[in-house]
Design a protein around this motif. Structure first.
Motif, short mmCIF file in Angstrom:
data_model
loop_
_atom_site.label_atom_id
_atom_site.label_comp_id
_atom_site.label_asym_id
_atom_site.label_seq_id
_atom_site.Cartn_x
_atom_site.Cartn_y
_atom_site.Cartn_z
N ARG A 1 0.79 -1.22 0.00
CA ARG A 1 0.00 0.00 0.00
C ARG A 1 0.83 1.28 0.00
O ARG A 1 0.31 2.34 -0.26
CB ARG A 1 -0.94 0.02 1.20
N ARG A 2 2.12 1.22 0.31
CA ARG A 2 2.90 2.44 0.37
C ARG A 2 3.69 2.63 -0.92
O ARG A 2 4.45 1.76 -1.32
CB ARG A 2 3.87 2.43 1.55
N VAL A 3 3.51 3.78 -1.54
CA VAL A 3 4.27 4.16 -2.72
C VAL A 3 4.91 5.50 -2.42
O VAL A 3 4.23 6.46 -2.06
CB VAL A 3 3.38 4.28 -3.96
N VAL A 4 6.24 5.56 -2.51
CA VAL A 4 6.96 6.80 -2.23
C VAL A 4 7.23 7.53 -3.54
O VAL A 4 7.90 7.01 -4.42
CB VAL A 4 8.29 6.51 -1.49
N LEU A 5 6.68 8.74 -3.66
CA LEU A 5 6.88 9.54 -4.85
C LEU A 5 8.13 10.40 -4.67
O LEU A 5 8.20 11.21 -3.75
CB LEU A 5 5.67 10.45 -5.08
N PRO A 6 9.17 10.21 -5.50
CA PRO A 6 10.44 10.90 -5.27
C PRO A 6 10.34 12.39 -5.49
O PRO A 6 9.67 12.87 -6.41
CB PRO A 6 11.37 10.25 -6.30
N LYS A 7 11.02 13.15 -4.64
CA LYS A 7 11.06 14.60 -4.74
C LYS A 7 12.48 15.16 -4.75
O LYS A 7 12.71 16.22 -5.32
CB LYS A 7 10.29 15.22 -3.57
N VAL B 1 7.43 11.66 -0.73
CA VAL B 1 6.24 11.58 0.11
C VAL B 1 5.43 10.36 -0.31
O VAL B 1 5.51 9.91 -1.45
CB VAL B 1 5.37 12.84 0.01
N THR B 2 4.66 9.84 0.62
CA THR B 2 3.87 8.65 0.34
C THR B 2 2.55 9.02 -0.33
O THR B 2 1.90 10.00 0.03
CB THR B 2 3.58 7.87 1.63
N ALA B 3 2.18 8.21 -1.32
CA ALA B 3 0.93 8.41 -2.03
C ALA B 3 -0.15 7.46 -1.55
O ALA B 3 -1.31 7.61 -1.89
CB ALA B 3 1.15 8.23 -3.52
N GLY B 4 0.23 6.46 -0.78
CA GLY B 4 -0.74 5.50 -0.29
C GLY B 4 -0.38 5.07 1.11
O GLY B 4 0.76 5.17 1.54
N SER C 1 12.24 8.16 2.99
CA SER C 1 13.44 8.13 2.16
C SER C 1 13.91 6.70 1.98
O SER C 1 13.74 5.87 2.88
CB SER C 1 14.57 8.94 2.82
N THR C 2 14.49 6.41 0.83
CA THR C 2 15.05 5.10 0.55
C THR C 2 16.56 5.21 0.46
O THR C 2 17.08 6.05 -0.28
CB THR C 2 14.49 4.53 -0.76
N TYR C 3 17.25 4.37 1.23
CA TYR C 3 18.71 4.38 1.30
C TYR C 3 19.28 3.30 0.40
O TYR C 3 18.95 2.13 0.53
CB TYR C 3 19.14 4.18 2.75
N TYR C 4 20.15 3.71 -0.55
CA TYR C 4 20.87 2.81 -1.43
C TYR C 4 22.35 2.92 -1.10
O TYR C 4 22.93 4.01 -1.12
CB TYR C 4 20.66 3.21 -2.90
N GLY D 1 11.20 10.09 7.02
CA GLY D 1 11.77 11.41 6.84
C GLY D 1 11.89 11.78 5.38
O GLY D 1 12.28 10.97 4.55
N GLY D 2 11.54 13.00 5.04
CA GLY D 2 11.57 13.51 3.68
C GLY D 2 10.35 14.42 3.48
O GLY D 2 9.59 14.62 4.42
N PRO D 3 10.19 14.99 2.32
CA PRO D 3 10.83 14.73 1.03
C PRO D 3 12.09 15.53 0.75
O PRO D 3 12.61 15.53 -0.36
CB PRO D 3 9.74 15.14 0.04
N VAL D 4 12.58 16.25 1.77
CA VAL D 4 13.79 17.04 1.62
C VAL D 4 14.93 16.30 2.32
O VAL D 4 14.72 15.70 3.38
CB VAL D 4 13.61 18.44 2.24
N ALA D 5 16.14 16.32 1.75
CA ALA D 5 17.26 15.62 2.37
C ALA D 5 18.57 16.32 2.04
O ALA D 5 18.72 16.91 0.97
CB ALA D 5 17.32 14.16 1.92
N ALA D 6 19.51 16.26 2.98
CA ALA D 6 20.86 16.81 2.79
C ALA D 6 21.82 15.96 3.61
O ALA D 6 21.41 15.22 4.51
CB ALA D 6 20.91 18.27 3.21
#
Length: 497
Positions: free
Chosen positions: A232-238, A258-261, A269-272, A287-292
């Motif tokens: 159910r969770r979809v993260v829309l990248p910003k 941010v999550t759409a669902g 945030s997704t960590y790679y 945490g997000g959609p802003v990151a530094a």
């Protein structure tokens, strides 16, 4: 923090594994093309050792096309940046690869990196509103190549999605760093509305000379923190940020959105993690959609800072005015434990109010040269007295023990020494950047107000000193100051990190 890189490349900088085609992890030192830690990031387009400043004005009218967009480049020197050594670039500058059109939004997002490992950083500029092959708002990313003379009109290449789709907005997020050993330079990461693609520069015979990038990987940006939420969770990248959170010698990537669902509007945030073979998806983080990114506690591991300026909780049971989260790096990457900050945190100036948008933008660098990165926080929705959405900016200090409110400083346009005055809708602090164009080791603060002067947009320069950022000696610049006679440009919508 960043270090300037020279054009020199020693033979020992990279070790190519015979037959494997994979380079060993580079030393994270000045003089090594390819950024790994956050303090390796740079935007030195002419290779003179001074950081340059890239600013997007996506609302600018170009050749009569409203909202076609442009960017400005202010070249750094021992005196810092000014308003004379300036380049102005748009799709009209690409030498035929692009044509300015209304609504392209060229300069909506920007990034820098040495993609071809020649010792000169290259500018990555996105136009998410570009129409491609009849597909509206499919998006395009343009690369202007760095040279000894800096960024030059006509010296550019471009990337589009392999199968452009209407509304895809390719270039929603852009970043460049040494995520893998596939190239001696930086790898380019690009997101659209729901995918992450990475590209490497190459001069192999099978790569067309006019399209010198090879897609390295692609994946859908969906996921969840647990199995039940996965469907159910979809993260829309910003936004994107890079750093070496696990200190393994390869850059890592964090995609924030941010999550759409499931939990609509919440920041995730997704960590790679980066390795010789490429990026590996590790886990999702609240945490997000802003990151530094930067090394706040000086332990050699980069730390992740996220902002959630529009929390759905704001105005509900918990009034936040915006959340900023700090996760410290370790051998396992960003910590699962997060320290949350708001204007209500002890020692932080201000009052929590709905709609402040605290954390709408972030930057992490060392403003006083004490060896610890500080955190700049923008709140463009902050009311100044009775003036709505005038905006404000804070800088919290880094220490061996981590981020602290001790020594915190904050400013509005009504602060003594800051040029101008607070006006409704200025949105001062919509973008904040800590940069060191004079290379004195004390990072200066650039804070933009895209709403200033009825949407023209203006940026402020506050110098870094032994005591940190100060309003004394601050000054302003905008598109008209930099020789671009246009209105409604929204200058400062994007400022390269």
């Amino acid at each position: 923090m960043r270090k300037n890189r020279s054009a020199a490349l020693t033979a020992a900088s990279f070790l190519l594994l015979t037959g494997a085609g994979v380079a060993a992890a580079p030393a994270a030192l000045a003089g090594t093309p390819g950024s790994t830690h956050a303090n390796d990031r740079n935007s030195d387009y002419n290779g003179d050792g001074h950081e340059d400043l890239l600013v997007g004005a996506p609302g600018a009218t170009v050749e009569g096309h409203e909202g076609a967009g442009l960017v400005t480049v202010q070249y750094g020197s021992s005196r810092g940046i000014g308003t004379t050594r300036v380049a102005r670039l748009s799709e009209a500058s690409t030498g035929g690869d692009g044509t300015p059109e209304a609504g392209d939004g060229f300069g909506t997002t920007v990034a820098s990196g040495d993609l071809n490992s020649d010792g000169y950083d290259d500018a990555v500029i996105a136009a998410p509103g570009e129409d491609v092959d009849g597909q509206r708002d499919a998006g395009r990313v343009t690369i202007f190549w760095g040279t000894k003379q800096g960024l030059r009109p006509g010296l550019s290449d471009w990337i589009e999605a392999e199968e452009p789709r209407a509304g895809e907005r390719f270039g929603t997020g852009v970043a460049a760093a040494r995520f893998s050993g596939a190239t001696e330079g930086d790898v380019l990461a690009i997101t659209d509305r729901d995918e992450l693609d990475t590209y490497t520069y190459g001069d192999q015979p099978h790569i067309p000379a006019d399209r010198p990038f090879l897609r390295q990987s692609s994946q859908r940006l969906t996921g969840a923190a647990g199995a039940r939420a996965a469907a159910r969770r979809v993260v829309l990248p910003k936004s994107l940020t890079t750093g070496d959170y696990d200190d393994n010698g390869f850059a890592d990537l964090v995609v924030s959105g941010v999550t759409a669902g499931g939990e609509p509007g919440h920041g995730w945030s997704t960590y790679y993690s980066g390795h010789a073979e490429g990026l590996t998806k590790e886990r999702e983080l609240r945490g997000g959609p802003v990151a530094a990114t930067g090394d706040i506690d000086g332990d050699g591991f980069d730390d992740l800072v996220t902002g959630e300026p529009d929390s759905p909780d704001d105005g509900g049971e918990t009034l936040t005015g915006g959340l900023v989260g700090v996760r410290y790096g370790s051998a396992n990457g960003p910590s699962p434990t997060v320290k949350w900050w708001t204007q209500g945190t002890a020692g932080v100036p201000g009052i929590v109010e709905k709609g402040d948008r605290w954390g709408a933008d972030l930057s992490v660098d060392d403003t006083n040269r004490d060896g610890y990165a500080d955190v700049a926080i923008g709140a463009p929705g902050e009311d100044v007295g009775a003036v709505r959405d005038a905006g404000a900016v804070w800088v919290l200090r880094g220490t061996r023990g981590g981020l602290t409110a001790r020594g915190v400083a904050s400013w509005t346009q009504n602060t003594d020494g800051v040029p101008g005055f607070a006006e409704k809708g200025d949105r001062w602090g919509a973008q904040v950047r800590l940069a060191d164009p004079n290379r004195d080791g004390r990072f200066d603060l650039i804070a933009s107000a895209p709403g200033e002067n009825a949407g023209d947009g203006v940026a402020w320069f506050l110098p870094g000193t032994r005591g940190g950022v100060t309003a004394a000696g601050s000054w302003t610049f905008g598109v008209k100051t930099l020789g671009v006679p246009v209105s409604g440009a929204a200058f400062g919508t994007a400022v390269d990190e």
